[in-house]
Scaffold this active site. Sequence first.
Site, short mmCIF file in Angstrom:
data_model
loop_
_atom_site.label_atom_id
_atom_site.label_comp_id
_atom_site.label_asym_id
_atom_site.label_seq_id
_atom_site.Cartn_x
_atom_site.Cartn_y
_atom_site.Cartn_z
N ASP A 132 0.95 -1.26 -0.13
CA ASP A 132 0.02 0.12 0.08
C ASP A 132 0.85 1.43 -0.03
O ASP A 132 1.15 1.82 1.06
CB ASP A 132 -0.96 -0.18 1.03
N TYR A 153 9.28 -5.16 -8.04
CA TYR A 153 8.40 -6.37 -8.56
C TYR A 153 8.10 -6.53 -10.06
O TYR A 153 7.45 -7.41 -10.29
CB TYR A 153 7.12 -6.30 -7.72
N LYS A 210 -8.44 -7.65 -3.47
CA LYS A 210 -8.55 -6.65 -2.52
C LYS A 210 -9.18 -7.47 -1.33
O LYS A 210 -10.14 -7.78 -1.16
CB LYS A 210 -9.61 -5.72 -3.15
N CYS A 259 -34.59 20.77 -9.33
CA CYS A 259 -33.18 20.86 -9.54
C CYS A 259 -32.59 21.92 -8.18
O CYS A 259 -33.20 22.83 -7.93
CB CYS A 259 -32.61 21.62 -10.68
N CYS A 293 -30.94 25.35 -10.15
CA CYS A 293 -31.68 26.29 -10.99
C CYS A 293 -33.24 25.91 -10.69
O CYS A 293 -33.79 26.97 -11.26
CB CYS A 293 -31.27 26.03 -12.26
N CYS A 353 -31.25 17.27 -14.59
CA CYS A 353 -31.85 18.51 -14.85
C CYS A 353 -31.62 18.73 -16.37
O CYS A 353 -30.21 18.85 -16.85
CB CYS A 353 -31.09 19.61 -13.98
N CYS A 355 -28.26 25.53 -16.60
CA CYS A 355 -28.02 25.31 -15.12
C CYS A 355 -26.63 25.79 -14.81
O CYS A 355 -25.65 25.30 -15.36
CB CYS A 355 -28.36 24.10 -14.71
#
Length: 661
Positions: free
Chosen positions: A111, A216, A303, A397, A400, A415, A420
């Site tokens: 990590d 690696y 993971k 929205c 707007c 929207c 907007c």
Amino acid sequence: MKERIEELRKLLHQLGYEYYVLDNPSLSDQEYDRYMQELQELENEHPEFFDKNSPTQRVGGRVLEGFNKVVHKRQMFSLGNAYNLDDLKEFDRKVKTEFKDAQYIVELKIDGLAMSLTYNNGEFIQAVTRGDGVTGEDVSDNIRMIRSIPMQIDYKGELELRGEVFMPKKSFNALNEQRVKDGEELFANPRNAAAGTIRQLNTAIVASRNLDGFWYQLAVDLDFIKSHEEALIFFKENGFKVNPLYKKCSTAEEIWDYIQKMSEERHELPYEIDGIVIKVNNLAQQQELGTTVKTPKWAIAYKFPAEEVITKLTDIVLTVGRTGKITPNAVLEQVRVAGTKVQAAQLHNEDFIVSKDIRINDMVVVRKAGDIIPEVVRSIPERREEGSKPYVFPTICPVCHSELVRFPDESAHYCINIDCPARVIESMIHFASRDAMNIDTLGDKRVEFLHENGFLNTIEDIYLLEKRRDDLIELEGFKEVSVDKLLSAIEISKQNPLEDLVYGMGIKHIGKKAAKVLAKHFSTMDKLMQADVEELTQIKDIGEISAISVVDFFQEEKNIHLIEQLRSFGLRMNSDTIESIETFFSGKTVVITGTLSQMGRNEAKEILERFGANVSGSVSKKTDILIHGEAAGSKLEKAQNLGVALMNEEEFLEEVSKYEE
């Protein structure tokens, strides 16, 4: 005198290797210091023998001006993810379909910060961060401060290798203890601390934080190395630190057993890991398996399950994206997840909220997807307040106040007001982003700031900033140098290829890959603008929904005006590649297998793409031609069984020569 200097440098390099890599010094610290002092005195007396890779240069003290961007000679790919045994079995199945005898090297996933190192003639040349995989930053001066990384190696040829720079737990704890004493904010985790350290402009700070690195991955072809395990041995023989906790496995079950073992032992390690990496061991098999656009097909990363914590969801707020898409977000009571503070998480859409019955003031379970993005896993109804009511998705929205629309077969609300303010800002942020026009220093916050101050209201305004240079310099937080840097980046972006511009336009359903496909097929903006749905759907990787979206976009007067404005500013309206000439390969799907003796496979791929071919990594019924070199494997056998046309390297080069000037 030069001989003594070289002798001391060689001795100190060896002593550093024993101390920082082998953890087994042959001399005392006092003796080491004595030799170091002698070398420093001799170098001060004889500056003509200066060497930036000398052991004396690893104590820091330089103040850097910044980091230059560097294009990787060979792309640094990211890895696909596996989360369970079934995922690993599927990966193993795909590999074994091509190579029944495939074996794997299973390694710890450190990590830290991915890094590429380059050596030539036995000398350290350069260190470059991963960046976006194509372009990184030159951090060579800071990498010299990491004592476990050799500055001189025995191998004299060109060498490029990849690995991970990390901060050991011991160094991390000591750093945070010091930051407490200094009244500074603590680093959230060793990964963040390592990344922050590598970007320090003072090399003395880097030297003081005791970073380390594991190496690696071989990134060049060396004839004498046939497997990944041989590469690791080669690294170790040349003084690089290689993680010894790797294992050779043959089946998904063996890999899973190793994962279970390391899951139990990970917290006892002196460094952080966030998973396990599985790689096909045989390098020739790796090459045969190939890659996708972003990930190798011969490797995968398991993971570890994300840490889950409980906190309170205090509110749900909506954000508006560049296409008008509405995203609900959870506001959370601050909680620490996987080492970082979390106060918000994405809730995706109305269906997500309804299906999980998430309500305001609920106690919820939160985790980080892939250890990066916070997400709400579920609510806890048994801890719900009395009188709690289901969340009702807004119909207006938040910016707007236009009415929101949910289209058939879509889970998101939109929207649809193109004016907007939120859509305008997001569209400019997207246009300037790294994957689009890559305008350096024009990030999210700066776009918002310039919009609030009346400088940016449309994408076109970005290219009008040069006329307002004097006004920009007067803004708070802006200086002449930073303004000129911004204007220079804007000017440079005008030369970006068509695919960047197409992606930057923010056409709905057109991502980075689709933009590249469209730019390659049409080669100019004008041809793309004139395309109809039927023509677009004939293109590989462009579906009907995407095709309709492209046509609709170019029918809007506002978008046509934008393109004409950008054209007048000098932006490129053509593809980066040469317009394909009509050749034997035009329109054909071609696969390359085996080792080519007169060129690399990437070079052959570039030639084929220039000659209009679609180069694929796997053989199927749709394959038109298989070009095969030496040691061609299962792909050749499969092509023969399917009746695919075959072409050896000599025949390929003969065909290519017909079109070369």
